[in-house]
Structure formats: C-alpha cells, structure tokens
Design an enzyme around this catalytic site. Sequence first.
Site, mmCIF file in Angstrom:
data_model
loop_
_atom_site.group_PDB
_atom_site.id
_atom_site.type_symbol
_atom_site.label_atom_id
_atom_site.label_comp_id
_atom_site.label_asym_id
_atom_site.label_seq_id
_atom_site.Cartn_x
_atom_site.Cartn_y
_atom_site.Cartn_z
ATOM 1 N N TYR A 51 0.870 -1.188 0.000
ATOM 2 C CA TYR A 51 0.000 0.000 0.000
ATOM 3 C C TYR A 51 0.905 1.236 0.000
ATOM 4 C CZ TYR A 51 -4.070 -2.937 1.083
ATOM 5 O OH TYR A 51 -5.071 -3.872 1.035
ATOM 6 N N GLU A 52 0.464 2.298 -0.659
ATOM 7 C CA GLU A 52 1.365 3.433 -0.881
ATOM 8 C C GLU A 52 1.759 4.170 0.403
ATOM 9 O OE1 GLU A 52 -0.864 5.744 -3.693
ATOM 10 O OE2 GLU A 52 -1.939 6.826 -2.141
ATOM 11 N N SER A 53 1.079 3.894 1.502
ATOM 12 C CA SER A 53 1.473 4.490 2.781
ATOM 13 C C SER A 53 2.799 3.925 3.272
ATOM 14 C CB SER A 53 0.383 4.249 3.822
ATOM 15 O OG SER A 53 0.060 2.876 3.884
ATOM 16 N N GLY A 54 3.326 2.899 2.619
ATOM 17 C CA GLY A 54 4.653 2.413 2.970
ATOM 18 C C GLY A 54 4.703 0.985 3.476
ATOM 19 N N HIS B 104 1.577 12.131 -6.012
ATOM 20 C CA HIS B 104 2.259 11.716 -4.776
ATOM 21 C C HIS B 104 3.770 11.585 -4.988
ATOM 22 C CE1 HIS B 104 -1.244 11.233 -2.466
ATOM 23 N NE2 HIS B 104 -1.403 9.932 -2.479
#
Lengths: 258, 282
Positions: A51-54, B104
């Site tokens: 997920y792009e949150s890391g 982003h």
Amino acid sequence: MSANFTPNEMMTVAAARALRNDDVCFVGIGAPSAACNLARQTHAPDIVLIYESGTLETRPNVLPLSIGDGELCETALTTVSVPEMFRYWLQGGRITTGFLGGAQIDRFANLNTTVVGPYEKPSVRLPGGGGAPEIATSCGQIFITMAHTKRAFVEKIDFFTSLGHGQGGDSRKKLGVTTKGPTKVITELCVMEPDETSKELTVVSLHPGVTKEQVTAATGWQIKFAPGVGETPPPTDTELKVLRDLHARTKAAHGGNA
Amino acid sequence: MAAFLSLAEAIEANVRDGDAVAMEGFTHLIPFAAGHEVIRQRRKRLSLIRMTPDLIYDQLIGMGCAERLTFSWGGNPGVGSLHRFRDAYQNGWPNRIEIVEHSHAAMANAYDAAAAGLPFAVFRGYRGAELPRVNPSIKEVTCPYTGEKLATVPAVKLDVAIIHAQKADRKGNVLLEGIVGVQKEAVLAAKRSVVTVEEIVDELNPPSPNSVVLPGWTVGAIAVVPGGAHPSYTHGYYKRDNAFYKAWDEIAHERDSFSAWMDENVLRKGPEVFAAHAKKAA
C-alpha cells in the site's frame, strides 16, 4: 456454484482471479483492496500486497478504510517511508501489478480522477491523481476496476490524470514508457482487454446474466466485443464466503457502518 | 535545540500569517490538535502544503486560514470529498483558494529534495499525464548520461512543519513509529518546526535501531498533547476513529453545520479535549 451474488461481488471476484500467486501488487482502497485480499485468502496465498502508505507485504484481517490504517502496518513485513515507497519500490520497477480506478475512463483506458469540466473551473473537483500518474507508468501492468456507467465510460475524458494507452497503438512507447499499461478493465458487467494492435478496449467476457446490449447502453462510445465473447464464470461458494466474511469483519471493525 | 512549550505557545512562536506550512501525516499521526490551535489563533493567508490534505485541512480552509493549497490527493480517505475545500475552491467560501497540484511521487520527491538541501527533485514521472499542462512548476530535464527525459519539480520550501509523534525524551529527541509518511523529510525541509507528542519519557529506548528518530537539535518546539492525532491515530496508543471520518462527511457538507461544529469543538475548546480520545482507546 452459487446463484446469489451481487454485480459488485462478481466484479471483485473477477479481479481477484486475475491475480497470480507471484504478483507484487500496488493496492488501492475499495474494490482493489477487496480483490487483492480475496486473492490472498484463496488461490494466491503468497501474493505480495503493498500500500502506498509504505507497508510492504501486508496481510490485513479486515479491509482498510484508508490507505494508511493501522492494520496495514501491524500485519506488514516492514513499513518504509513514503519517499522510499515511491522511489525504490514503485519507480524502481519492483511492482508487477497496480490497480487503478477513476471517475472517467476512455476507450484507451486513460483515466481521470482530477476534475469534471475544465481544470480551472470544474463542475466537480475530484480528489486528484495521488499515486496514479506514476502507478500507471511504473507498474508492470495495470488492472482497472470501475462501476460501469455512461457517465464514467466516456468518449472523451475531461482530464488525463493517468496514462492508459494514450491515443492507442504504440502511444505508450512513443512517450518512453516501457510497461504494459492497462491489461484488464473489470466492471460489474464485464471484463475488457485492450486489442493487441489498436489498444482499444474490447469486451472479452460478460458476467452471468449480462447482455451485450446492457454493456453497450452503459458505455459512452461504441464498445467492441471480441469474437466469441465468453461468460465470466460465476463466483464459487468459497470465493463468496471468503469475500463476505472479509466484508463482515471489516464492517464490525469500522464502527459498524462500513 | 528543541524548546518544550505549551501547544498555544508553540504555535504562537512558530506559525505566522502568510507562512508556507506543512502539517504532514499519511493517515497516521496527523497533527489535529496543532491544526486546531492554528485555527484558534486565527492565522491567515497560509500556504498549506500536504500530500493528502484531509479533515484538518478541510477545517483550516473552511475557517478561512488558507490562501493556497499544494497537494497531490485531496479527499476524505475511503469516504469521499472534502466539502469545505470544494466550497472554497469552487465558490470562494469563506475565501477563494489557489491550488498547486502534483502527484504523490512528485510531492514525496520534492520533500526529499528539500530535506537534502537540493533546489529540485528529479524522477520518472507524469508521463502521458496532463498535470504539467496546468502546473507550470512541473518541468523536464534530459539525463546527461542516458538522454532519458525526466520530470522535475521544485523542492518544497517550508517556513514551518507541524507533526505529531509518539514521544520525545527530555533532550527533545523525537520518536516516530509505524507508518512514518514524509514527516521526517518535512521537518528537515522546514525553517521551523512544531512537534506534538503523546508523552515525554526519560529515555526513548527505541525498540529497534532503525526507528525514525529526529534528533532534538533538528526540532523547534515540542508540546505534549495526549490524543493529539485524533481522529487520526497514534500507532501503539490509540486507533483511527473511522466512524468520525464518516461522520465528518455530513458535518462538513453544509456551511452552517460546519461552522456550528467548529465553534463548539474547536473555538470554545482547548487541546486538553484530545486526552479523552487517548484514554478511550488505551
């Protein structure tokens, strides 16, 4: 085989089946997240979800409401900073499959999540691109899941947030992009794939009970059907059970009104 | 060296009208209490910067604190639109705001470049995307080694970064764990910084040598605000209040219900109200 399933469940199941056990997936919130976790809990137990949150190799027990829910971090192999996520993992070419959706899509699977109407004076201001512009070009391939309506499947999108197949043909190559781009568009009515040469979206399978006329009526351009267009196999009892359990746990976890 | 202040003192000393301000947090550790203090102190003409502006920026914009928003995804995650942002952008209520929009990847790279003291960031981005047409700060360079065309964006220059973290020790060293977003980069990119923390401890005792730690000499002001990230969350302390994110959709939908909520829950309250949320979930 189960006769009772919703169009949305069919969409999620069809998307899940397109994933392989050795995929490394960049997962978005909503239908992609449901599809990826369904795949992980059925035929693809080793699939890597990012997920792009890391969060790398996350295995959530419930679906996240947001891209950075605690559950994602708590069940991850490790969590990296957001700059690292975009630089090393996405731009570095380590993701095999990315999922996208949008407010509008055109016949070449270009997506708009920015504005409806002109950019400077939109009739609807949407959230914006987020990770999508680079997910669209850096992942090995892209799957798109979207609700199939005439408002979304349009002749001309109002804004090119992320690249699909551009103007068709070898558009991506001309832009210096070496990845495949959208290889499947999965809706609650059907599955579409780009034509090998023209790259125009073509219906390859209709979900059970869906007619060509229904798909045509829900698409804002003259949608093409592959010769011998098939029927998507309906969800199995196992797929439905796993998906419904996942949604039930999610609902309970998110304050009962997910 | 970090100064230990009350939240009101920390905001008073560090945030000025017209500043370029980033209140970062990628879903996790969003500095809500600090944002509320900025609203109570009636800061104006702020240039707000954040990858994922969500409820706290909706509140700042709706209260007339902002004149510009630099962002890459503006929404209520998993719920829908930011109604106050939309109203300001589309209808000019309570004032018109300008937007500077990125992806982003661009924002993450721009923070990274600013933290590294570079004037711009270079990355493989925006190919086939239309944002470069409407955002003139997105430019292109040719790689001097391979000839590849790459995107560039200017480093984000911040007057002040505001973040929330798990804890600080008595020397002012700050520890962040869990989803760490771009907070470290934002603090290192800023001239000044304010960090709210759940607690002050004698020693950080980081559970892993790779924990994200901001040394005290890189941090401006530290204020203790237990629960200060609510309705966002603090890993190891309390969970994300997903029900509130959903409830916000209705609260913010109309100007009247928004103003009434802000009056009751922000203007007439102080940062101490956040402690209830920290306790509730503990």
